[in-house]
Design a protein around this motif. Structure first.
Motif, PDB file in Angstrom:
ATOM      1  N   ASP A  64       0.780  -1.225   0.000  1.00 19.47           N
ATOM      2  CA  ASP A  64       0.000   0.000   0.000  1.00 19.47           C
ATOM      3  C   ASP A  64       0.821   1.290   0.000  1.00 19.47           C
ATOM      4  O   ASP A  64       0.265   2.379  -0.051  1.00 19.47           O
ATOM      5  N   VAL A  65       2.141   1.167   0.050  1.00 19.97           N
ATOM      6  CA  VAL A  65       3.000   2.353   0.070  1.00 19.97           C
ATOM      7  C   VAL A  65       4.378   1.945  -0.448  1.00 19.97           C
ATOM      8  O   VAL A  65       4.803   0.808  -0.273  1.00 19.97           O
ATOM      9  N   GLN A  70       5.203  17.236  -4.170  1.00 21.06           N
ATOM     10  CA  GLN A  70       4.518  16.302  -5.070  1.00 21.06           C
ATOM     11  C   GLN A  70       4.172  14.996  -4.342  1.00 21.06           C
ATOM     12  O   GLN A  70       3.052  14.494  -4.427  1.00 21.06           O
ATOM     13  N   GLN A  71       5.145  14.438  -3.621  1.00 22.75           N
ATOM     14  CA  GLN A  71       4.903  13.196  -2.879  1.00 22.75           C
ATOM     15  C   GLN A  71       3.855  13.410  -1.786  1.00 22.75           C
ATOM     16  O   GLN A  71       3.012  12.545  -1.546  1.00 22.75           O
ATOM     17  N   ALA A  72       3.915  14.561  -1.128  1.00 20.11           N
ATOM     18  CA  ALA A  72       2.941  14.855  -0.072  1.00 20.11           C
ATOM     19  C   ALA A  72       1.532  14.921  -0.653  1.00 20.11           C
ATOM     20  O   ALA A  72       0.578  14.446  -0.013  1.00 20.11           O
ATOM     21  N   ALA A  73       1.397  15.468  -1.836  1.00 16.81           N
ATOM     22  CA  ALA A  73       0.071  15.547  -2.457  1.00 16.81           C
ATOM     23  C   ALA A  73      -0.496  14.153  -2.703  1.00 16.81           C
ATOM     24  O   ALA A  73      -1.688  13.908  -2.449  1.00 16.81           O
ATOM     25  N   SER A  74       0.340  13.232  -3.154  1.00 19.96           N
ATOM     26  CA  SER A  74      -0.166  11.879  -3.394  1.00 19.96           C
ATOM     27  C   SER A  74      -0.485  11.163  -2.087  1.00 19.96           C
ATOM     28  O   SER A  74      -1.464  10.415  -2.002  1.00 19.96           O
ATOM     29  N   LEU A  75       0.299  11.405  -1.048  1.00 21.79           N
ATOM     30  CA  LEU A  75       0.012  10.800   0.256  1.00 21.79           C
ATOM     31  C   LEU A  75      -1.228  11.419   0.901  1.00 21.79           C
ATOM     32  O   LEU A  75      -1.975  10.741   1.607  1.00 21.79           O
ATOM     33  N   GLU A  76      -1.449  12.698   0.627  1.00 24.11           N
ATOM     34  CA  GLU A  76      -2.662  13.344   1.121  1.00 24.11           C
ATOM     35  C   GLU A  76      -3.887  12.756   0.407  1.00 24.11           C
ATOM     36  O   GLU A  76      -4.904  12.453   1.049  1.00 24.11           O
ATOM     37  N   ALA A  84      -4.162   9.848  -0.713  1.00 26.23           N
ATOM     38  CA  ALA A  84      -4.342   8.488  -0.204  1.00 26.23           C
ATOM     39  C   ALA A  84      -4.852   8.476   1.239  1.00 26.23           C
ATOM     40  O   ALA A  84      -5.070   7.411   1.814  1.00 26.23           O
ATOM     41  N   GLY A  85      -5.003   9.657   1.829  1.00 25.95           N
ATOM     42  CA  GLY A  85      -5.531   9.736   3.187  1.00 25.95           C
ATOM     43  C   GLY A  85      -4.520   9.446   4.275  1.00 25.95           C
ATOM     44  O   GLY A  85      -4.895   9.121   5.405  1.00 25.95           O
ATOM     45  N   THR A 140      -2.329  11.508   9.272  1.00 28.13           N
ATOM     46  CA  THR A 140      -3.678  11.154   9.691  1.00 28.13           C
ATOM     47  C   THR A 140      -3.563   9.940  10.610  1.00 28.13           C
ATOM     48  O   THR A 140      -2.491   9.333  10.729  1.00 28.13           O
ATOM     49  N   ASP A 141      -4.665   9.577  11.237  1.00 27.47           N
ATOM     50  CA  ASP A 141      -4.648   8.360  12.061  1.00 27.47           C
ATOM     51  C   ASP A 141      -4.237   7.162  11.213  1.00 27.47           C
ATOM     52  O   ASP A 141      -3.437   6.328  11.648  1.00 27.47           O
ATOM     53  N   ARG A 142      -4.771   7.096  10.005  1.00 27.96           N
ATOM     54  CA  ARG A 142      -4.426   5.994   9.097  1.00 27.96           C
ATOM     55  C   ARG A 142      -2.930   6.023   8.755  1.00 27.96           C
ATOM     56  O   ARG A 142      -2.273   4.990   8.717  1.00 27.96           O
TER      57      ARG A 142
END
Length: 161
Positions: free
Chosen positions: A49-50, A85-91, A93-94, A113-115
């Protein structure tokens, strides 16, 4: 005194063994970097998942995300545009949030996030399990110096750029 012998000759000048020690250190650091790169590839199948680089970024967000993109960039040695850019994709993805900084609402800081926290903890456990065999093979004396020495070498190498 270095691994190869004396560091300063009788005349006060540097001798060949000092140069050899520096070369041995450089070789060892390059070998560590190479094994880290190979280990990254070997760990990736554990993470459906990552990606490993995303995991590194999540770790950086946990460590210094409240200081902003610049701090994360310095922590990871990635450019600010890459972090953004990486932060945007992780954001998306929640896994993290970009929120306004308390001291300057125009600036954004990052939090997990908690997740994201749960995923980071779970993946750290997987990595720790994989590396535990190497840790257990160290003597107690080696264990007592391994972590501080690796952190110190990391700091030294990161300041070379």
């Amino acid at each position: 005194m270095g691994v190869g012998g004396e560091g300063v000759g009788a005349d006060g000048g540097r001798n060949q063994s000092t140069t050899d020690d520096g070369e041995q250190f450089a070789d060892a650091v390059l070998a560590l970097l190479a094994v880290a790169r190979r280990t990254r590839g070997r760990l990736q199948p554990l993470f459906e998942d990552v990606t490993v680089p995303q995991l590194v970024l999540l770790d950086a967000v946990q460590a210094c995300g409240l200081e902003g993109i610049g701090a994360i960039s310095a922590y990871t040695l990635l450019s600010q545009p890459t972090v953004t850019q990486q932060a945007a994709s992780l954001e998306a993805a929640g896994l993290l949030r970009r929120i306004p900084a308390e001291d300057d609402r125009r600036r954004r800081v990052l939090t997990l996030t908690d997740r994201g926290e749960q995923l980071l903890a779970a993946k750290r456990d997987l990595v720790a399990d994989r590396l535990s065999l190497a840790w257990k093979s160290l003597t107690p004396q080696e264990q007592s110096i391994a972590v501080p020495l690796l952190r110190h070498i990391t700091d030294l190498v990161s300041h070379l750029t």
